[in-house]
Write a protein that holds these residues in place. Structure first.
Motif, PDB file in Angstrom:
ATOM      1  N   ILE A 107       0.834  -1.201   0.000  1.00 57.68           N
ATOM      2  CA  ILE A 107       0.000   0.000   0.000  1.00 57.68           C
ATOM      3  C   ILE A 107       0.868   1.251   0.000  1.00 57.68           C
ATOM      4  O   ILE A 107       0.632   2.201  -0.759  1.00 57.68           O
ATOM      5  CB  ILE A 107      -0.948  -0.009   1.217  1.00 57.68           C
ATOM      6  CG1 ILE A 107      -1.982  -1.127   1.072  1.00 57.68           C
ATOM      7  CG2 ILE A 107      -1.644   1.347   1.379  1.00 57.68           C
ATOM      8  CD1 ILE A 107      -2.740  -1.432   2.351  1.00 57.68           C
ATOM      9  N   GLY A 108       1.907   1.262   0.840  1.00 59.37           N
ATOM     10  CA  GLY A 108       2.810   2.407   0.881  1.00 59.37           C
ATOM     11  C   GLY A 108       3.477   2.656  -0.460  1.00 59.37           C
ATOM     12  O   GLY A 108       3.582   3.801  -0.925  1.00 59.37           O
ATOM     13  N   GLY A 109       3.927   1.589  -1.098  1.00 64.37           N
ATOM     14  CA  GLY A 109       4.555   1.709  -2.406  1.00 64.37           C
ATOM     15  C   GLY A 109       3.589   2.213  -3.464  1.00 64.37           C
ATOM     16  O   GLY A 109       3.949   3.046  -4.309  1.00 64.37           O
ATOM     17  N   MET A 110       2.354   1.720  -3.418  1.00 67.09           N
ATOM     18  CA  MET A 110       1.346   2.182  -4.370  1.00 67.09           C
ATOM     19  C   MET A 110       1.092   3.672  -4.235  1.00 67.09           C
ATOM     20  O   MET A 110       1.050   4.404  -5.225  1.00 67.09           O
ATOM     21  CB  MET A 110       0.041   1.408  -4.141  1.00 67.09           C
ATOM     22  CG  MET A 110       0.098  -0.049  -4.544  1.00 67.09           C
ATOM     23  SD  MET A 110      -1.365  -0.969  -3.988  1.00 67.09           S
ATOM     24  CE  MET A 110      -2.677  -0.142  -4.889  1.00 67.09           C
ATOM     25  N   LEU A 111       0.935   4.137  -2.994  1.00 64.91           N
ATOM     26  CA  LEU A 111       0.670   5.558  -2.759  1.00 64.91           C
ATOM     27  C   LEU A 111       1.844   6.426  -3.203  1.00 64.91           C
ATOM     28  O   LEU A 111       1.649   7.527  -3.734  1.00 64.91           O
ATOM     29  CB  LEU A 111       0.356   5.800  -1.286  1.00 64.91           C
ATOM     30  CG  LEU A 111      -0.928   5.133  -0.761  1.00 64.91           C
ATOM     31  CD1 LEU A 111      -1.078   5.352   0.733  1.00 64.91           C
ATOM     32  CD2 LEU A 111      -2.158   5.663  -1.505  1.00 64.91           C
ATOM     33  N   ASP A 112       3.064   5.907  -3.016  1.00 69.16           N
ATOM     34  CA  ASP A 112       4.255   6.639  -3.450  1.00 69.16           C
ATOM     35  C   ASP A 112       4.364   6.703  -4.970  1.00 69.16           C
ATOM     36  O   ASP A 112       5.098   7.540  -5.510  1.00 69.16           O
ATOM     37  CB  ASP A 112       5.529   5.986  -2.899  1.00 69.16           C
ATOM     38  CG  ASP A 112       5.704   6.212  -1.404  1.00 69.16           C
ATOM     39  OD1 ASP A 112       5.040   7.116  -0.853  1.00 69.16           O
ATOM     40  OD2 ASP A 112       6.490   5.468  -0.792  1.00 69.16           O
ATOM     41  N   ASN A 113       3.636   5.829  -5.658  1.00 69.02           N
ATOM     42  CA  ASN A 113       3.726   5.750  -7.117  1.00 69.02           C
ATOM     43  C   ASN A 113       2.445   6.192  -7.821  1.00 69.02           C
ATOM     44  O   ASN A 113       2.169   5.780  -8.943  1.00 69.02           O
ATOM     45  CB  ASN A 113       4.107   4.330  -7.545  1.00 69.02           C
ATOM     46  CG  ASN A 113       5.591   4.057  -7.348  1.00 69.02           C
ATOM     47  OD1 ASN A 113       6.391   4.297  -8.239  1.00 69.02           O
ATOM     48  ND2 ASN A 113       5.950   3.564  -6.171  1.00 69.02           N
ATOM     49  N   GLY A 114       1.671   7.027  -7.151  1.00 65.27           N
ATOM     50  CA  GLY A 114       0.551   7.676  -7.828  1.00 65.27           C
ATOM     51  C   GLY A 114      -0.820   7.074  -7.640  1.00 65.27           C
ATOM     52  O   GLY A 114      -1.808   7.613  -8.140  1.00 65.27           O
ATOM     53  N   ARG A 120      -5.649   3.165   8.566  1.00 60.88           N
ATOM     54  CA  ARG A 120      -6.419   4.269   7.974  1.00 60.88           C
ATOM     55  C   ARG A 120      -5.730   5.612   8.228  1.00 60.88           C
ATOM     56  O   ARG A 120      -5.610   6.446   7.326  1.00 60.88           O
ATOM     57  CB  ARG A 120      -7.841   4.280   8.542  1.00 60.88           C
ATOM     58  CG  ARG A 120      -8.738   5.371   7.958  1.00 60.88           C
ATOM     59  CD  ARG A 120     -10.097   5.387   8.631  1.00 60.88           C
ATOM     60  NE  ARG A 120      -9.989   5.679  10.054  1.00 60.88           N
ATOM     61  CZ  ARG A 120      -9.814   6.903  10.557  1.00 60.88           C
ATOM     62  NH1 ARG A 120      -9.720   7.943   9.753  1.00 60.88           N
ATOM     63  NH2 ARG A 120      -9.732   7.083  11.860  1.00 60.88           N
ATOM     64  N   LYS A 121      -5.277   5.819   9.460  1.00 62.22           N
ATOM     65  CA  LYS A 121      -4.610   7.079   9.802  1.00 62.22           C
ATOM     66  C   LYS A 121      -3.274   7.218   9.065  1.00 62.22           C
ATOM     67  O   LYS A 121      -2.891   8.312   8.646  1.00 62.22           O
ATOM     68  CB  LYS A 121      -4.386   7.157  11.312  1.00 62.22           C
ATOM     69  CG  LYS A 121      -5.670   7.334  12.107  1.00 62.22           C
ATOM     70  CD  LYS A 121      -5.394   7.335  13.610  1.00 62.22           C
ATOM     71  CE  LYS A 121      -6.692   7.454  14.396  1.00 62.22           C
ATOM     72  NZ  LYS A 121      -6.459   7.393  15.860  1.00 62.22           N
ATOM     73  N   ARG A 122      -2.584   6.113   8.914  1.00 59.14           N
ATOM     74  CA  ARG A 122      -1.264   6.154   8.262  1.00 59.14           C
ATOM     75  C   ARG A 122      -1.368   6.417   6.765  1.00 59.14           C
ATOM     76  O   ARG A 122      -0.590   7.210   6.215  1.00 59.14           O
ATOM     77  CB  ARG A 122      -0.540   4.831   8.516  1.00 59.14           C
ATOM     78  CG  ARG A 122       0.834   4.722   7.864  1.00 59.14           C
ATOM     79  CD  ARG A 122       1.457   3.356   8.162  1.00 59.14           C
ATOM     80  NE  ARG A 122       2.703   3.146   7.449  1.00 59.14           N
ATOM     81  CZ  ARG A 122       3.360   1.992   7.418  1.00 59.14           C
ATOM     82  NH1 ARG A 122       2.881   0.933   8.073  1.00 59.14           N
ATOM     83  NH2 ARG A 122       4.491   1.880   6.746  1.00 59.14           N
ATOM     84  N   PHE A 123      -2.329   5.771   6.098  1.00 58.06           N
ATOM     85  CA  PHE A 123      -2.394   5.819   4.639  1.00 58.06           C
ATOM     86  C   PHE A 123      -3.585   6.586   4.077  1.00 58.06           C
ATOM     87  O   PHE A 123      -3.586   6.946   2.895  1.00 58.06           O
ATOM     88  CB  PHE A 123      -2.420   4.398   4.069  1.00 58.06           C
ATOM     89  CG  PHE A 123      -1.186   3.586   4.342  1.00 58.06           C
ATOM     90  CD1 PHE A 123       0.057   4.000   3.890  1.00 58.06           C
ATOM     91  CD2 PHE A 123      -1.271   2.385   5.047  1.00 58.06           C
ATOM     92  CE1 PHE A 123       1.197   3.248   4.124  1.00 58.06           C
ATOM     93  CE2 PHE A 123      -0.138   1.621   5.288  1.00 58.06           C
ATOM     94  CZ  PHE A 123       1.105   2.055   4.822  1.00 58.06           C
TER      95      PHE A 123
END
Length: 277
Positions: free
Chosen positions: A20-27, A47-50
């Motif tokens: 999930i973190g990688g996805m958010l970092d990639n758009g 939820r709070k983190r992402f």
């Protein structure tokens, strides 16, 4: 990205969080991601983190998705799949499993049959965006779905396809277990350097940076590892002496034995899991 598929994660452990973190970092947009797990307190921290949507209802989570990532332990996968089967049989999303040892046929059977399904063998460096994943798709998976799952796993490293599911045992023995092989080398180098009088912290930093630098050189170079090795060696020099010692000590044969042992154990575990469900 030209499209914005909704992706649901059943399971919220370390690997799911890394993806999930990688996805958010990639758009990818947080609004296109759902996560389910039994522990609501843990979900709220996700939820709070992402900023993603969360639920304790696996069926509801699966119902939202164009792609469902099964990120639960192999031992509970059967129950999870059978629970969401009525939903996914209706919505027909791409199903993706990151559980080791469970074949696409086994998973598809628990899910009611006939679904597009991809098995992924990720590894722990995915947690720092440097993962190496092997992927296998069943015949129901379309080209655009392959691109979808490939995009997700490329957000945390490399994603490479194999055309035979049995090759995932080899992927497990190579990149799945592989980080520990290099950690062993780091451990041994640090130990012997410390014995030679180098401070432990200095030895560790030098060993880590040397390994990272060598990996980066291999990644960037068009030369094969054998040639890169020879480039470091001077006739009669220190590197030549060390490499000759490794070769004379049977290092290649030891690596072969270790790889084959991991491969065999992967096959055994797959049979054990199939027998327990």
């Amino acid at each position: 990205m030209s499209t914005s598929p909704t992706i649901s994660f059943i399971g919220a452990g370390n690997m799911a969080s890394a993806i999930i973190g990688g996805m958010l970092d990639n758009g990818y947009k947080a609004g296109d991601i759902w996560v389910s797990a039994p522990d609501d307190a843990h979900l709220q921290s996700i939820r709070k983190r992402f900023g993603v949507s969360v639920t304790t209802d696996n069926r509801y989570c699966a119902q939202q998705a164009d792609m469902v990532v099964l990120a639960v332990k192999p031992q509970v996968m059967a129950d999870v799949c059978r629970d969401i089967a009525p939903v996914v049989q209706n919505t027909r999303p791409l199903m993706v499993s990151i559980a080791a040892g469970l074949t696409v046929d086994t998973l598809d059977g628990w899910l009611g049959g006939g679904l597009p399904l991809v098995r992924v063998m990720p590894n722990t460096p995915s947690l720092v965006g440097k993962g190496a994943a092997g992927l296998f798709a069943n015949k129901e998976v379309k080209d655009n779905q392959k691109k979808m799952v490939e995009s997700v796993f490329e957000s945390i490293g490399s994603a490479l396809w194999v055309d035979d599911e049995n090759l995932l045992h080899g992927v497990t023995a190579l990149s799945g277990s592989g980080p520990a092989y290099f950690f062993l080398m780091l451990e041994a180098l640090e130990e012997v350097a410390t014995e030679a009088g180098i401070a432990a912290g200095t030895a560790r930093e030098l060993a880590i940076q040397t390994m990272a630098g060598a990996a980066e050189m291999a990644a960037r170079s068009e030369q094969d590892p054998g040639q890169l090795k020879r480039n470091v060696m001077s006739p009669g020099g220190t590197t030549e002496q060390a490499i000759n010692t490794f070769e004379d000590g049977g290092m290649r044969d030891l690596v072969r034995k270790a790889y084959n042992a991991a491969f065999k154990r992967s096959e055994e575990m797959a049979k054990e899991l199939a027998g327990k469900q």
